[in-house]
Design an enzyme around this catalytic site. Structure first.
Site, PDB file in Angstrom:
ATOM      1  N   GLU A 174       5.487  -3.817   1.051  1.00 45.12           N
ATOM      2  CA  GLU A 174       5.879  -2.979  -0.474  1.00 45.12           C
ATOM      3  C   GLU A 174       5.089  -1.404  -0.682  1.00 45.12           C
ATOM      4  O   GLU A 174       3.775  -1.810  -0.721  1.00 45.12           O
ATOM      5  CB  GLU A 174       4.650  -4.270  -1.121  1.00 45.12           C
ATOM      6  CG  GLU A 174       5.814  -5.175  -0.899  1.00 45.12           C
ATOM      7  CD  GLU A 174       7.220  -5.732  -2.138  1.00 45.12           C
ATOM      8  OE1 GLU A 174       7.295  -5.017  -3.012  1.00 45.12           O
ATOM      9  OE2 GLU A 174       7.861  -6.355  -1.575  1.00 45.12           O
TER      10      GLU A 174
ATOM     11  N   VAL B 227       0.969   5.031   4.756  1.00 47.09           N
ATOM     12  CA  VAL B 227       0.392   3.800   6.179  1.00 47.09           C
ATOM     13  C   VAL B 227       0.844   2.766   6.554  1.00 47.09           C
ATOM     14  O   VAL B 227       0.959   2.610   7.024  1.00 47.09           O
ATOM     15  CB  VAL B 227      -0.652   2.796   5.123  1.00 47.09           C
ATOM     16  CG1 VAL B 227      -1.561   2.048   6.231  1.00 47.09           C
ATOM     17  CG2 VAL B 227      -2.854   3.999   5.185  1.00 47.09           C
ATOM     18  N   GLY B 228       1.975   2.452   5.182  1.00 42.06           N
ATOM     19  CA  GLY B 228       3.457   1.123   5.257  1.00 42.06           C
ATOM     20  C   GLY B 228       3.927   1.961   7.066  1.00 42.06           C
ATOM     21  O   GLY B 228       4.343   0.911   7.092  1.00 42.06           O
TER      22      GLY B 228
ATOM     23  N   GLY C 261       0.938  -1.357  -0.039  1.00 40.71           N
ATOM     24  CA  GLY C 261      -0.058   0.051   0.044  1.00 40.71           C
ATOM     25  C   GLY C 261       0.534   1.540  -0.167  1.00 40.71           C
ATOM     26  O   GLY C 261       1.477   1.362  -0.786  1.00 40.71           O
ATOM     27  N   SER C 262       0.308   2.422   0.757  1.00 41.35           N
ATOM     28  CA  SER C 262       1.022   3.685   0.610  1.00 41.35           C
ATOM     29  C   SER C 262       2.003   4.024   2.053  1.00 41.35           C
ATOM     30  O   SER C 262       1.951   2.727   2.306  1.00 41.35           O
ATOM     31  CB  SER C 262       0.054   4.641   0.397  1.00 41.35           C
ATOM     32  OG  SER C 262      -0.782   4.430   2.483  1.00 41.35           O
ATOM     33  N   PRO C 263       2.522   5.372   1.244  1.00 41.52           N
ATOM     34  CA  PRO C 263       4.321   4.737   2.155  1.00 41.52           C
ATOM     35  C   PRO C 263       3.522   5.580   3.571  1.00 41.52           C
ATOM     36  O   PRO C 263       3.949   5.375   4.247  1.00 41.52           O
ATOM     37  CB  PRO C 263       4.849   5.884   1.936  1.00 41.52           C
ATOM     38  CG  PRO C 263       5.077   5.644   0.238  1.00 41.52           C
ATOM     39  CD  PRO C 263       3.249   5.223  -0.271  1.00 41.52           C
TER      40      PRO C 263
ATOM     41  N   CYS D 217       1.770   0.694  -8.862  1.00 45.78           N
ATOM     42  CA  CYS D 217       3.010   0.801  -7.983  1.00 45.78           C
ATOM     43  C   CYS D 217       3.936   1.451  -8.756  1.00 45.78           C
ATOM     44  O   CYS D 217       4.859   2.043  -8.714  1.00 45.78           O
ATOM     45  CB  CYS D 217       2.773   0.415  -7.084  1.00 45.78           C
ATOM     46  SG  CYS D 217       3.064  -1.095  -7.523  1.00 45.78           S
TER      47      CYS D 217
HETATM   48  P1  NAD Z   1      -2.992   2.287   1.191  1.00 43.32           P
HETATM   49  O1  NAD Z   1      -1.799   2.670   2.027  1.00 43.32           O
HETATM   50  O2  NAD Z   1      -4.344   2.972   1.262  1.00 43.32           O
HETATM   51  O3  NAD Z   1      -4.422   0.864   1.728  1.00 43.32           O
HETATM   52  C1  NAD Z   1      -3.887  -0.214   1.733  1.00 43.32           C
HETATM   53  C2  NAD Z   1      -4.559  -1.137   2.525  1.00 43.32           C
HETATM   54  O4  NAD Z   1      -3.889  -0.478   4.195  1.00 43.32           O
HETATM   55  C3  NAD Z   1      -5.800  -1.695   2.738  1.00 43.32           C
HETATM   56  O5  NAD Z   1      -5.977  -2.610   2.583  1.00 43.32           O
HETATM   57  C4  NAD Z   1      -6.343  -0.731   3.319  1.00 43.32           C
HETATM   58  O6  NAD Z   1      -7.523  -0.884   4.154  1.00 43.32           O
HETATM   59  C5  NAD Z   1      -4.991  -0.080   4.183  1.00 43.32           C
HETATM   60  N1  NAD Z   1      -4.875   0.588   5.672  1.00 43.32           N
HETATM   61  C6  NAD Z   1      -5.713   2.121   5.145  1.00 43.32           C
HETATM   62  N2  NAD Z   1      -5.346   2.243   6.046  1.00 43.32           N
HETATM   63  C7  NAD Z   1      -4.991   1.191   7.566  1.00 43.32           C
HETATM   64  C8  NAD Z   1      -4.410   1.924   8.696  1.00 43.32           C
HETATM   65  N3  NAD Z   1      -4.459   3.173   9.500  1.00 43.32           N
HETATM   66  N4  NAD Z   1      -3.871   0.722   9.265  1.00 43.32           N
HETATM   67  C9  NAD Z   1      -3.562  -0.257   8.818  1.00 43.32           C
HETATM   68  N5  NAD Z   1      -4.411  -0.853   8.146  1.00 43.32           N
HETATM   69  C10 NAD Z   1      -4.665   0.552   6.446  1.00 43.32           C
HETATM   70  O7  NAD Z   1      -2.461   1.916  -0.416  1.00 43.32           O
HETATM   71  P2  NAD Z   1      -4.437   1.733  -1.744  1.00 43.32           P
HETATM   72  O8  NAD Z   1      -4.433   2.892  -1.817  1.00 43.32           O
HETATM   73  O9  NAD Z   1      -5.078   0.731  -1.164  1.00 43.32           O
HETATM   74  O10 NAD Z   1      -2.614   2.006  -2.241  1.00 43.32           O
HETATM   75  C11 NAD Z   1      -1.999   2.805  -3.333  1.00 43.32           C
HETATM   76  C12 NAD Z   1      -0.837   2.441  -2.757  1.00 43.32           C
HETATM   77  O11 NAD Z   1      -0.309   1.717  -2.985  1.00 43.32           O
HETATM   78  C13 NAD Z   1       0.098   3.522  -3.834  1.00 43.32           C
HETATM   79  O12 NAD Z   1       1.142   4.263  -3.329  1.00 43.32           O
HETATM   80  C14 NAD Z   1       1.151   2.221  -4.724  1.00 43.32           C
HETATM   81  O13 NAD Z   1       2.061   2.645  -4.925  1.00 43.32           O
HETATM   82  C15 NAD Z   1       0.982   1.279  -3.655  1.00 43.32           C
HETATM   83  N6  NAD Z   1       0.845  -0.116  -3.998  1.00 43.32           N
HETATM   84  C16 NAD Z   1       2.427  -0.570  -4.295  1.00 43.32           C
HETATM   85  C17 NAD Z   1       2.574  -1.961  -4.582  1.00 43.32           C
HETATM   86  C18 NAD Z   1       4.159  -2.316  -4.326  1.00 43.32           C
HETATM   87  O14 NAD Z   1       3.871  -3.787  -4.866  1.00 43.32           O
HETATM   88  N7  NAD Z   1       4.606  -1.505  -3.999  1.00 43.32           N
HETATM   89  C19 NAD Z   1       1.473  -2.296  -4.984  1.00 43.32           C
HETATM   90  C20 NAD Z   1      -0.024  -2.281  -5.158  1.00 43.32           C
HETATM   91  C21 NAD Z   1       0.236  -0.858  -5.095  1.00 43.32           C
END
Ligand code: NAD
Length: 471
Positions: free
Chosen positions: A218, A200-201, A196-198, A252
């Site tokens: 990731e 939330v990471g 997911g996003s940096p 991503c």
């Molecule tokens: P996101 O970080 O918003 O959400 C990812 C997951 O985290 C979802 O399941 C969401 O429900 C969960 N989440 C949201 N808030 C949370 C919290 N406070 N605590 C714990 N979990 C939480 O990301 P997104 O919008 O779903 O995806 C887009 C982002 O992901 C972009 O930055 C993209 O570059 C990245 N991405 C990376 C890869 C990779 O392989 N490196 C692949 C796809 C997407």
């Protein structure tokens, strides 16, 4: 008990406890058992193939071919690659004794970490939930999956697939949003695999730190592409158009913005326009063109384009919206000022800003001034120039004269660096993410006991001698 699709927060604790017990049993599972599990998963995925096309069309308007290419293919490749190699990955790896370790026999054993949590995003919702699951199963872990709430049909389908293949004490799926993810992260998982996003990471890593759970993150960020003076412009434009506009730019590893040598800007723009029309028709009105996932993301991208336009950027094509349909036409920008929002946020949409440069040092400096990207692409016929760019920058992964292909290579690690991620996925690297590499040493006749106290003159001399010959 089938909980996929209808979970309650109160169920996660009991399921977690049962997975802990099952994880102990799986610790000694054979390669044959893991392969059989993976084959069962593969068969179920193929049984649900029609439903998968439907779900991804509903969630993201993904065309069938793109589902095959970017959702199904990576997962099936992961499964088959793991089935072919898992016995080798599991085998203890003997290591040679160093000089002071003569008389010992040592090996590295991959042991399953235990209970894993997989949190997935919405953009490739099937691939990015099940790909890590394949690695978890190959490594002998149990897993709980939390798919994204923004691809709800695909999340429900993954739940159905999981429920058909597994008891919940081996693999379970809990649908839900951040609240569900937060509740799950309260549990002492052995490994957390987050995509997911940096932003939330960071939250996930902090939560994992409470239990000292290992993490694979990731993440995303702005992945640049450099098109130098020697590049094959037609090939560069065609590859970049595909990489940028597949899945509506919601990838991503999509090229985020393009640094193009000033002499090549005009022919490059012409080539991009030509390939855009050929791939997606006039104005992106082709059935192969996806949609933005939610109205919020649509507004975010519209704001980025309009901010750039207001600051004087040239819109070569696109900048056309249909909010009701979450449609943004493929958009090509140049003359974007450095302080425009679009040059600072991950775009994650169908917009390509072009930034001219005169000397290759300029994009290298600009890239090194930003957080390290997940991907960096180079188009060049000059091998030394491409090598210089790769050597002088940092990125999760790179391609020369291609984009996104690094993702599909099963023998390459896939992951970011710092802001774009920690750890790696795919193939053996994915297996290792869910494994602990345990050092096992068997002392047969080493000299170590001769160095024990009391430190007599003889012992002290021997220690000094060893120090001299240490390697
Ligand atoms: P996101 O970080 O918003 O959400 C990812 C997951 O985290 C979802 O399941 C969401 O429900 C969960 N989440 C949201 N808030 C949370 C919290 N406070 N605590 C714990 N979990 C939480 O990301 P997104 O919008 O779903 O995806 C887009 C982002 O992901 C972009 O930055 C993209 O570059 C990245 N991405 C990376 C890869 C990779 O392989 N490196 C692949 C796809 C997407």
């Amino acid at each position: 008990m089938v909980i996929a699709g209808a979970p309650g927060l109160e169920l996660i604790g009991p399921v977690f406890e049962r997975q802990r017990l099952r994880a102990l049993a799986l610790r000694t599972s054979s390669a044959a058992v893991r392969i059989a599990t993976l084959r069962r998963l593969e068969a179920e995925i193929f049984r649900q193939r029609a439903a998968l096309y439907e779900a991804l069309h509903e969630d993201l308007r993904k065309p069938e071919a793109e589902v095959d290419l970017s959702e199904l293919m990576p997962v099936i490749q992961e499964i088959r690659h793991a089935c072919r190699n898992v016995a080798g990955w599991m085998a203890p790896r003997r290591v040679r004794p160093t000089r002071v370790m003569w008389g010992t026999r040592a090996s590295v054993r991959a042991q399953p970490r235990g209970v894993a949590l997989i949190i997935a995003p919405w953009n490739y919702p099937f691939n990015l939930a099940l790909g890590p699951l394949v690695s978890a199963i190959a490594a002998g872990c149990t897993a709980i999956i939390k798919p994204s709430e923004f691809a709800p049909r695909t999340a429900a389908l993954i739940g159905a697939i999981v429920a058909a293949c597994f008891e919940t004490d081996e693999v379970a799926l809990f649908e839900g949003d951040a609240a569900m993810a937060t509740a799950l992260l309260d549990l002492p998982f052995d490994h957390v695999f987050f995509t997911g996003s940096p932003a939330v990471g960071r939250i996930v890593m902090a939560a994992a730190a409470r239990h000292l759970a290992s993490v694979t993150l990731e993440l995303g960020g702005k992945s640049p592409v450099i098109v130098d003076r020697t590049a094959d412009l037609d090939k560069a434009a065609r590859s970049i158009v595909w990489g940028k506009f597949a899945n509506n730019g919601q990838t991503c590893i999509a090229p985020d913005h393009a640094y193009v040598h000033r002499d090549s800007v005009t022919p490059f723009i012409a080539a991009v326009l030509r390939h855009l029309a050929a791939m997606y028709g006039e104005g992106g009105r082709s059935p192969d063109y996806c949609r933005i996932v939610t109205p919020q993301h649509f507004e975010r991208i519209r704001r980025l384009i309009e901010d750039a336009r207001a600051r004087g950027a040239t819109v070569h094509v696109g900048g056309v919206y249909d909010a009701a349909d979450k449609f943004i036409a493929p958009t090509l920008l140049s003359g974007v000022p450095a302080d425009a929002l679009i040059m600072h946020e991950e775009i994650f949409g169908p917009v390509l800003p072009i930034v001219p440069f005169d000397d290759i040092g300029e994009p290298i400096r600009a890239i090194n001034a930003q957080p390290k990207p997940l991907a960096l692409y180079v188009f060049s016929r000059d091998a030394a120039a491409a090598e210089r760019i790769i050597a002088q920058t940092a990125a999760g992964g790179s391609c020369v004269n291609a984009v996104m292909a690094q993702y599909l290579h099963a023998n390459l690690p896939f992951g970011g660096i710092n802001n774009s991620g920690i750890g790696s996925a795919h193939g053996h690297y994915g297996f290792r993410a869910f494994s602990h590499e345990r050092a096992v040493l068997n002392d047969r006749f080493s000299a170590a006991p001769m160095l024990f106290p009391p430190y007599s003159r003889g012992v002290r001399r021997m220690i000094k001698l060893i120090l001299r010959f240490l390697t």
